[in-house]
Design a protein around this motif. Structure first.
Motif, short mmCIF file in Angstrom:
data_model
loop_
_atom_site.label_atom_id
_atom_site.label_comp_id
_atom_site.label_asym_id
_atom_site.label_seq_id
_atom_site.Cartn_x
_atom_site.Cartn_y
_atom_site.Cartn_z
N SER A 85 0.82 -1.21 -0.09
CA SER A 85 -0.05 0.04 -0.09
C SER A 85 0.89 1.24 -0.06
O SER A 85 1.96 1.04 0.36
CB SER A 85 -1.08 -0.01 1.15
OG SER A 85 -0.27 -0.01 2.47
N LEU A 86 0.43 2.33 -0.38
CA LEU A 86 1.13 3.66 -0.42
C LEU A 86 0.97 4.25 0.96
O LEU A 86 -0.16 4.22 1.51
CB LEU A 86 0.50 4.47 -1.52
CG LEU A 86 0.62 3.91 -3.15
CD1 LEU A 86 -0.25 4.81 -4.06
CD2 LEU A 86 2.16 4.05 -3.69
N SER A 87 1.97 5.12 1.38
CA SER A 87 2.14 5.89 2.47
C SER A 87 1.32 6.96 2.25
O SER A 87 1.03 7.36 1.42
CB SER A 87 3.63 6.17 2.83
OG SER A 87 3.80 7.08 1.64
N PRO A 88 0.81 7.69 3.32
CA PRO A 88 -0.10 9.12 3.20
C PRO A 88 0.49 9.68 2.18
O PRO A 88 0.21 10.53 1.45
CB PRO A 88 -0.32 9.26 4.49
CG PRO A 88 -0.02 8.39 5.46
CD PRO A 88 0.91 7.41 4.49
N ALA A 90 3.16 9.42 -0.07
CA ALA A 90 3.28 9.06 -1.43
C ALA A 90 1.64 9.32 -1.93
O ALA A 90 1.52 9.63 -3.18
CB ALA A 90 3.31 7.69 -1.36
N PRO A 119 8.75 10.66 -2.09
CA PRO A 119 7.51 10.11 -2.61
C PRO A 119 7.58 10.18 -4.19
O PRO A 119 7.14 9.12 -4.73
CB PRO A 119 6.33 10.88 -1.96
CG PRO A 119 7.10 12.03 -1.04
CD PRO A 119 8.26 11.43 -0.86
N ASP B 13 3.47 12.01 15.17
CA ASP B 13 3.80 11.20 13.96
C ASP B 13 2.92 11.17 12.69
O ASP B 13 3.13 11.42 11.48
CB ASP B 13 3.41 9.63 14.06
CG ASP B 13 4.60 9.34 15.44
OD1 ASP B 13 5.22 10.06 15.86
OD2 ASP B 13 4.31 8.13 15.89
N GLU B 16 2.35 15.74 8.43
CA GLU B 16 2.89 15.47 7.01
C GLU B 16 3.35 17.11 6.73
O GLU B 16 2.78 17.60 5.81
CB GLU B 16 2.21 15.09 6.09
CG GLU B 16 1.93 13.44 6.08
CD GLU B 16 3.25 12.69 5.58
OE1 GLU B 16 3.92 13.38 4.85
OE2 GLU B 16 3.05 11.38 5.76
N GLU B 116 -7.46 6.58 -2.29
CA GLU B 116 -7.32 5.43 -1.46
C GLU B 116 -8.75 4.60 -1.39
O GLU B 116 -8.49 3.23 -1.22
CB GLU B 116 -6.81 5.65 -0.39
CG GLU B 116 -5.54 4.96 0.33
CD GLU B 116 -5.97 3.98 1.37
OE1 GLU B 116 -6.91 4.14 1.99
OE2 GLU B 116 -5.32 2.66 1.22
#
Lengths: 184, 247
Positions: A85-88, A90, A119, B13, B16, B116
């Motif tokens: 799965s892709l990271s947030p 990415a 990314p 964490d 972003e 997603e």
């Protein structure tokens, strides 16, 4: 041709990548394009009606049989658990490239507010985005766009099928808020 | 205060970058994004920054830029608003640019979530056979295993070629006009036709020193631009060049 629909069904199943309408037409020379299109639509409807385990999806400008999303639990058991799965980070970078392409790195960074080198590299390696050229400005930055694989992975017919970006209030509405502020 | 500090630390964490942190603060305080109380947000932002700094100095760089932007906006907000603004420029709210950035960032965060949630290939939906992956990987199934070539192996191949050239040939003066751009175009054109090609095939019959050097530079440039990939089957084997992406 009476069995046109059956032939198309066979062709789509046998094709490794989503099969474009033009390719089907090239094989079924004597059949009209509108006829081919009608048959494909019939096939899609039939699979939907039958509620079978697979459906005929329009993906990346072609047609492909796919297993139904609600059966993923079972198919995953067959395929094993590997799931990249892709990271947030990415995913967000990919979304920006998808909606704003062609786009250069600095433009992606101004939206994300952070460095996107990692990314972008990951997405290039996964073949979800590609380099489409270099922008004719000082430094000749690389221009990015999405690939056909991006459409395949995200179950998209084409780029215009991307869900619409939520619009935010435009400037005149913002000025109202500003005036409110200056009055208070 | 001490309790708050631990509370912040747990949540770090998930951020972003600075825009993400600001959006979080706006949501947490239930602030109207079009009318941000800049003093409150700046204060809270700086508190978070302190913790980020204590944890990870590398991260602090981009956060610091935002901190200075916030303080700058705050100071501009303190300046009295002229009763009759002389032109459009002065009328603009100091927060306008930041708000625009925040909204855009938020819109793309939502877009990413929406993406997603689509039925993803190999997660929610599956095709009949394994997804066709890169051409190079495909080839490796039936051919010998391909190893991705590193820069040293490319240079090695280059040396082998140069050493094979006839000495006499090196003396000739070549008036043929060459440019790396032409060779790059030539390589990409041949790759679109032939799928993969070796270094030697690329040179063809014309093996003068300049062509070899230019071709080598063109390959390095294309690898850097991620337009091609170079593979070989074994150490010192023939190096094959593949297009990196399908168009």
């Amino acid at each position: 041709m009476e069995n046109c629909k059956a032939v198309i069904e066979a062709l789509i199943l046998a094709s490794e990548a989503p099969l474009a309408l033009e390719k089907i037409c090239a094989i079924l020379e004597e059949v009209e394009k509108t006829e081919v299109k009608k048959s494909v639509e019939q096939l899609i409807a039939e699979y939907n009606e039958r509620q079978s385990g697979i459906y005929l999806a329009e993906i990346a400008g072609g047609f492909q049989f796919r297993t139904r999303p609600e059966l993923s639990l079972w198919v995953k058991k067959l395929k094993g658990t590997k799931q990249a799965s892709l990271s947030p980070a990415a995913l967000e970078t990919l979304a920006i490239v998808a909606y704003r392409q062609p786009i250069v790195k600095s433009e992606v960074e101004s939206i994300r507010g952070v460095d996107v080198s990692a990314p972008l590299k990951g997405l290039l390696d996964k073949n979800l985005i590609r380099i489409v050229g270099r922008k004719d400005v000082p430094g000749k930055p690389i221009i990015y766009g999405t690939t056909k694989k991006f459409l395949e992975v995200f179950n998209l017919k084409n780029l215009s099928e991307l869900p619409t970006l939520r619009e935010f209030k435009e400037l005149n509405e913002q000025t109202e808020a500003i005036q409110d502020f200056s009055n208070s | 205060m001490a309790d708050e500090t631990t509370d912040y630390a747990i949540k770090l964490d998930i951020f972003e970058g600075p825009l993400d942190l600001l959006l979080y603060l706006i949501k947490k305080n239930e602030i109207d994004i079009y009318n941000i109380p800049i003093a409150l947000v700046t204060e809270q932002y700086l508190q978070y920054l302190k913790i980020i700094k204590s944890l990870n100095l590398d991260l602090a760089g981009e956060y610091l830029v935002m901190a200075s932007t916030l303080i700058h906006i705050k100071s501009r907000m303190l300046l009295p608003v002229p009763d009759e603004p002389s032109d459009e420029e002065t009328e603009e709210d100091p927060r306008a640019e930041l708000v625009r950035q925040l909204l855009e960032h938020q819109a793309f965060k939502e877009a990413a979530t929406a993406l997603e949630m689509r039925p993803l290939l190999e997660r929610d939906v599956f095709t009949r056979a394994a997804q066709i992956s890169d051409k190079a990987e495909n080839l490796s199934d039936n051919d010998d295993d391909l190893i991705e070539v590193n820069i040293f192996e490319l240079i090695e191949a280059f040396h082998r070629l140069v050493s094979r050239i006839d000495k006499k040939e090196l003396m000739e003066i070549d008036l043929e006009k060459l440019s790396i751009t032409d060779i790059i175009n030539d390589i990409m054109e041949r790759l679109s036709r032939d799928k993969n090609i070796t270094f030697e095939e690329l040179l063809g019959e014309k093996r003068d020193r300049r062509r070899i050097v230019y071709t080598f530079l063109a390959i390095l440039e294309l690898i850097k631009m991620r337009m091609i990939k170079a593979y070989q089957t074994a150490a010192f084997g023939v190096i094959r060049i593949f297009p990196a992406v399908e168009s």
